[in-house]
Design a protein around this motif. Sequence first.
Motif, PDB file in Angstrom:
ATOM      1  N   ARG A 318       0.826  -1.211   0.000  1.00 41.57           N
ATOM      2  CA  ARG A 318       0.000   0.000   0.000  1.00 41.57           C
ATOM      3  C   ARG A 318       0.860   1.260   0.000  1.00 41.57           C
ATOM      4  O   ARG A 318       0.487   2.272  -0.602  1.00 41.57           O
ATOM      5  CB  ARG A 318      -0.938  -0.016   1.201  1.00 41.57           C
ATOM      6  CG  ARG A 318      -2.003  -1.097   1.095  1.00 41.57           C
ATOM      7  CD  ARG A 318      -3.000  -1.048   2.237  1.00 41.57           C
ATOM      8  NE  ARG A 318      -4.004  -2.094   2.093  1.00 41.57           N
ATOM      9  CZ  ARG A 318      -5.048  -2.230   2.902  1.00 41.57           C
ATOM     10  NH1 ARG A 318      -5.229  -1.385   3.910  1.00 41.57           N
ATOM     11  NH2 ARG A 318      -5.926  -3.205   2.689  1.00 41.57           N
ATOM     12  N   LEU A 319       2.006   1.197   0.662  1.00 36.22           N
ATOM     13  CA  LEU A 319       2.909   2.348   0.608  1.00 36.22           C
ATOM     14  C   LEU A 319       3.407   2.585  -0.822  1.00 36.22           C
ATOM     15  O   LEU A 319       3.484   3.725  -1.287  1.00 36.22           O
ATOM     16  CB  LEU A 319       4.100   2.123   1.546  1.00 36.22           C
ATOM     17  CG  LEU A 319       3.882   2.384   3.032  1.00 36.22           C
ATOM     18  CD1 LEU A 319       5.161   2.094   3.808  1.00 36.22           C
ATOM     19  CD2 LEU A 319       3.433   3.815   3.285  1.00 36.22           C
ATOM     20  N   ARG A 320       3.738   1.501  -1.515  1.00 34.50           N
ATOM     21  CA  ARG A 320       4.183   1.643  -2.903  1.00 34.50           C
ATOM     22  C   ARG A 320       3.054   2.150  -3.793  1.00 34.50           C
ATOM     23  O   ARG A 320       3.272   2.979  -4.689  1.00 34.50           O
ATOM     24  CB  ARG A 320       4.717   0.299  -3.417  1.00 34.50           C
ATOM     25  CG  ARG A 320       6.053  -0.103  -2.800  1.00 34.50           C
ATOM     26  CD  ARG A 320       6.655  -1.310  -3.495  1.00 34.50           C
ATOM     27  NE  ARG A 320       5.922  -2.529  -3.197  1.00 34.50           N
ATOM     28  CZ  ARG A 320       6.206  -3.325  -2.166  1.00 34.50           C
ATOM     29  NH1 ARG A 320       7.184  -3.020  -1.332  1.00 34.50           N
ATOM     30  NH2 ARG A 320       5.512  -4.436  -1.960  1.00 34.50           N
ATOM     31  N   ALA A 321       1.830   1.664  -3.551  1.00 32.62           N
ATOM     32  CA  ALA A 321       0.689   2.149  -4.324  1.00 32.62           C
ATOM     33  C   ALA A 321       0.420   3.620  -4.037  1.00 32.62           C
ATOM     34  O   ALA A 321       0.080   4.398  -4.944  1.00 32.62           O
ATOM     35  CB  ALA A 321      -0.553   1.315  -4.002  1.00 32.62           C
ATOM     36  N   LEU A 322       0.596   4.021  -2.780  1.00 33.64           N
ATOM     37  CA  LEU A 322       0.419   5.423  -2.420  1.00 33.64           C
ATOM     38  C   LEU A 322       1.424   6.304  -3.153  1.00 33.64           C
ATOM     39  O   LEU A 322       1.096   7.405  -3.618  1.00 33.64           O
ATOM     40  CB  LEU A 322       0.565   5.586  -0.909  1.00 33.64           C
ATOM     41  CG  LEU A 322       0.416   7.013  -0.361  1.00 33.64           C
ATOM     42  CD1 LEU A 322      -0.973   7.551  -0.653  1.00 33.64           C
ATOM     43  CD2 LEU A 322       0.693   7.040   1.144  1.00 33.64           C
ATOM     44  N   SER A 323       2.649   5.827  -3.281  1.00 33.79           N
ATOM     45  CA  SER A 323       3.659   6.580  -4.015  1.00 33.79           C
ATOM     46  C   SER A 323       3.260   6.756  -5.474  1.00 33.79           C
ATOM     47  O   SER A 323       3.407   7.840  -6.050  1.00 33.79           O
ATOM     48  CB  SER A 323       5.016   5.874  -3.924  1.00 33.79           C
ATOM     49  OG  SER A 323       5.516   5.912  -2.612  1.00 33.79           O
ATOM     50  N   SER A 324       2.740   5.683  -6.083  1.00 35.20           N
ATOM     51  CA  SER A 324       2.322   5.767  -7.487  1.00 35.20           C
ATOM     52  C   SER A 324       1.184   6.762  -7.660  1.00 35.20           C
ATOM     53  O   SER A 324       1.181   7.561  -8.605  1.00 35.20           O
ATOM     54  CB  SER A 324       1.898   4.381  -7.988  1.00 35.20           C
ATOM     55  OG  SER A 324       2.964   3.454  -7.903  1.00 35.20           O
ATOM     56  N   LEU A 325       0.221   6.741  -6.747  1.00 31.96           N
ATOM     57  CA  LEU A 325      -0.893   7.690  -6.826  1.00 31.96           C
ATOM     58  C   LEU A 325      -0.404   9.126  -6.637  1.00 31.96           C
ATOM     59  O   LEU A 325      -0.868  10.052  -7.304  1.00 31.96           O
ATOM     60  CB  LEU A 325      -1.936   7.344  -5.774  1.00 31.96           C
ATOM     61  CG  LEU A 325      -2.707   6.039  -5.998  1.00 31.96           C
ATOM     62  CD1 LEU A 325      -3.603   5.744  -4.796  1.00 31.96           C
ATOM     63  CD2 LEU A 325      -3.531   6.105  -7.267  1.00 31.96           C
ATOM     64  N   TRP A 326       0.551   9.304  -5.732  1.00 30.49           N
ATOM     65  CA  TRP A 326       1.063  10.644  -5.481  1.00 30.49           C
ATOM     66  C   TRP A 326       1.812  11.192  -6.688  1.00 30.49           C
ATOM     67  O   TRP A 326       1.655  12.365  -7.068  1.00 30.49           O
ATOM     68  CB  TRP A 326       1.988  10.607  -4.269  1.00 30.49           C
ATOM     69  CG  TRP A 326       2.699  11.900  -4.016  1.00 30.49           C
ATOM     70  CD1 TRP A 326       3.999  12.188  -4.278  1.00 30.49           C
ATOM     71  CD2 TRP A 326       2.135  13.082  -3.447  1.00 30.49           C
ATOM     72  NE1 TRP A 326       4.298  13.474  -3.916  1.00 30.49           N
ATOM     73  CE2 TRP A 326       3.181  14.061  -3.408  1.00 30.49           C
ATOM     74  CE3 TRP A 326       0.869  13.437  -2.987  1.00 30.49           C
ATOM     75  CZ2 TRP A 326       2.968  15.338  -2.921  1.00 30.49           C
ATOM     76  CZ3 TRP A 326       0.677  14.722  -2.502  1.00 30.49           C
ATOM     77  CH2 TRP A 326       1.707  15.653  -2.467  1.00 30.49           C
ATOM     78  N   LEU A 327       2.628  10.365  -7.310  1.00 33.90           N
ATOM     79  CA  LEU A 327       3.380  10.810  -8.481  1.00 33.90           C
ATOM     80  C   LEU A 327       2.478  11.059  -9.682  1.00 33.90           C
ATOM     81  O   LEU A 327       2.796  11.883 -10.541  1.00 33.90           O
ATOM     82  CB  LEU A 327       4.441   9.771  -8.833  1.00 33.90           C
ATOM     83  CG  LEU A 327       5.551   9.564  -7.792  1.00 33.90           C
ATOM     84  CD1 LEU A 327       6.475   8.430  -8.205  1.00 33.90           C
ATOM     85  CD2 LEU A 327       6.341  10.855  -7.584  1.00 33.90           C
ATOM     86  N   ALA A 328       1.330  10.352  -9.742  1.00 34.13           N
ATOM     87  CA  ALA A 328       0.422  10.517 -10.880  1.00 34.13           C
ATOM     88  C   ALA A 328      -0.681  11.519 -10.617  1.00 34.13           C
ATOM     89  O   ALA A 328      -1.563  11.700 -11.448  1.00 34.13           O
ATOM     90  CB  ALA A 328      -0.211   9.162 -11.216  1.00 34.13           C
ATOM     91  N   ARG A 329      -0.625  12.235  -9.488  1.00 36.93           N
ATOM     92  CA  ARG A 329      -1.689  13.178  -9.157  1.00 36.93           C
ATOM     93  C   ARG A 329      -1.705  14.335 -10.169  1.00 36.93           C
ATOM     94  O   ARG A 329      -0.672  14.711 -10.712  1.00 36.93           O
ATOM     95  CB  ARG A 329      -1.469  13.734  -7.738  1.00 36.93           C
ATOM     96  CG  ARG A 329      -0.319  14.717  -7.640  1.00 36.93           C
ATOM     97  CD  ARG A 329       0.027  15.033  -6.185  1.00 36.93           C
ATOM     98  NE  ARG A 329       1.011  16.084  -6.061  1.00 36.93           N
ATOM     99  CZ  ARG A 329       2.317  15.938  -6.249  1.00 36.93           C
ATOM    100  NH1 ARG A 329       2.793  14.745  -6.579  1.00 36.93           N
ATOM    101  NH2 ARG A 329       3.136  16.948  -6.095  1.00 36.93           N
ATOM    102  N   PRO A 330      -2.883  14.903 -10.447  1.00 33.76           N
ATOM    103  CA  PRO A 330      -2.948  16.048 -11.365  1.00 33.76           C
ATOM    104  C   PRO A 330      -2.302  17.276 -10.746  1.00 33.76           C
ATOM    105  O   PRO A 330      -2.454  17.555  -9.555  1.00 33.76           O
ATOM    106  CB  PRO A 330      -4.458  16.251 -11.556  1.00 33.76           C
ATOM    107  CG  PRO A 330      -5.089  15.641 -10.340  1.00 33.76           C
ATOM    108  CD  PRO A 330      -4.209  14.494  -9.937  1.00 33.76           C
ATOM    109  N   ARG A 331      -1.565  17.995 -11.556  1.00 30.69           N
ATOM    110  CA  ARG A 331      -0.892  19.207 -11.099  1.00 30.69           C
ATOM    111  C   ARG A 331      -1.431  20.406 -11.885  1.00 30.69           C
ATOM    112  O   ARG A 331      -1.616  20.316 -13.091  1.00 30.69           O
ATOM    113  CB  ARG A 331       0.624  19.095 -11.296  1.00 30.69           C
ATOM    114  CG  ARG A 331       1.261  17.979 -10.468  1.00 30.69           C
ATOM    115  CD  ARG A 331       2.742  17.878 -10.778  1.00 30.69           C
ATOM    116  NE  ARG A 331       3.441  16.900  -9.956  1.00 30.69           N
ATOM    117  CZ  ARG A 331       3.469  15.610 -10.208  1.00 30.69           C
ATOM    118  NH1 ARG A 331       2.844  15.131 -11.269  1.00 30.69           N
ATOM    119  NH2 ARG A 331       4.128  14.783  -9.421  1.00 30.69           N
ATOM    120  N   GLU A 332      -1.660  21.491 -11.182  1.00 28.38           N
ATOM    121  CA  GLU A 332      -2.161  22.697 -11.846  1.00 28.38           C
ATOM    122  C   GLU A 332      -1.026  23.395 -12.580  1.00 28.38           C
ATOM    123  O   GLU A 332       0.084  23.419 -12.123  1.00 28.38           O
ATOM    124  CB  GLU A 332      -2.782  23.643 -10.816  1.00 28.38           C
ATOM    125  CG  GLU A 332      -4.011  23.025 -10.131  1.00 28.38           C
ATOM    126  CD  GLU A 332      -4.622  23.982  -9.130  1.00 28.38           C
ATOM    127  OE1 GLU A 332      -4.056  25.081  -8.952  1.00 28.38           O
ATOM    128  OE2 GLU A 332      -5.667  23.645  -8.551  1.00 28.38           O
TER     129      GLU A 332
END
Length: 332
Positions: A318-332
């Motif tokens: 889950r920590l690794r999945a959290l990292s993937s979600l964080w890196l793929a988050r939309p940026r303004e």
Amino acid sequence: MADAGERTDTSTDIDADERNHRLERGQTAVVAASDSSDRSKDKTGDQKTLRRLAQNREAARKSRLRKKAYVQQLESSRLKLTQLEQELQRARQQGIFISSTGDQSHTISANGAKSFDIEYGRWLEEHNRQVNELRAAVNAHASDTDLRTIVDGITTQFDEIFKIKGVAAKADVFHILSGMWKTPAERCFMWLGGFRPSEILKLLSNQLEPLTEQQVMGLCDLQQSSQQAEDALSQGMEALQQSLAETLAGSLGPSGSSGNVANYMGQMAMAMGKLGTLEKFLRQADNLRQQTLQQMHQRLTTRQSARAVLTIHDYFSRLRALSSLWLARPRE
């Protein structure tokens, strides 16, 4: 009178002719002006058309250039990938990286960081495979004997990663301590190049019920001893950092620049000697992690050990999945 009448008729004819000539000239001028206006409009339209065609040609030219550059970039990337694959293949043939057979702890070369990253990726892939095998066995209600065999195999695999880390630390201890081989979220919770054993025990305390009173006491004692060892290592690390900072500051002159060469070289030699202690701290931290896992399994039943392995694995997944979600988050 007759002469006057003739002159009047003649004058009238002349005036009429003059008017006709003027009218013809006016019509000719109007026609000429109309033709000139039409030609001007045609000329303006032609200029717009030519300008539009020129713009289209320029846009097409730029598009062809961009396409050509993109194709060249793809080709360059393909060549680089091929080159890297060839280098990796040569490195494997020369024994630079850890082989799939034999003693893995003695085959990492001086290129420690890159070698360790590759070997950790392989280790993680094999670890996921073994955990999936264990999960299937638990869901199928396999016997304790089968579960114990799988759990022991996973425990042995943890021992292997600690050996690999120890060898890699000799080549690049900073890479291992910094945790650059892990995902960002995992690095956020790292302690001396790995996980905190006491935190893992806290995680498991609510996941392994029901536990006997003896098991609860045993896990609590193990958690407290792990916490004390962690605190001691953390204090030692802080003291090392402080000592290292003081050593480096001692080689500076009054103005902030380096002092005499002899003093500078002496201080830097002392700093290098203190940096060698980092490997010792990392080794002690990994030993603590290894011993904590072993003692944890000793205090649990076979099925509890299996659930503990699955819980630990799911937490880090889950920590690794959290990292993937964080890196793929939309940026303004």
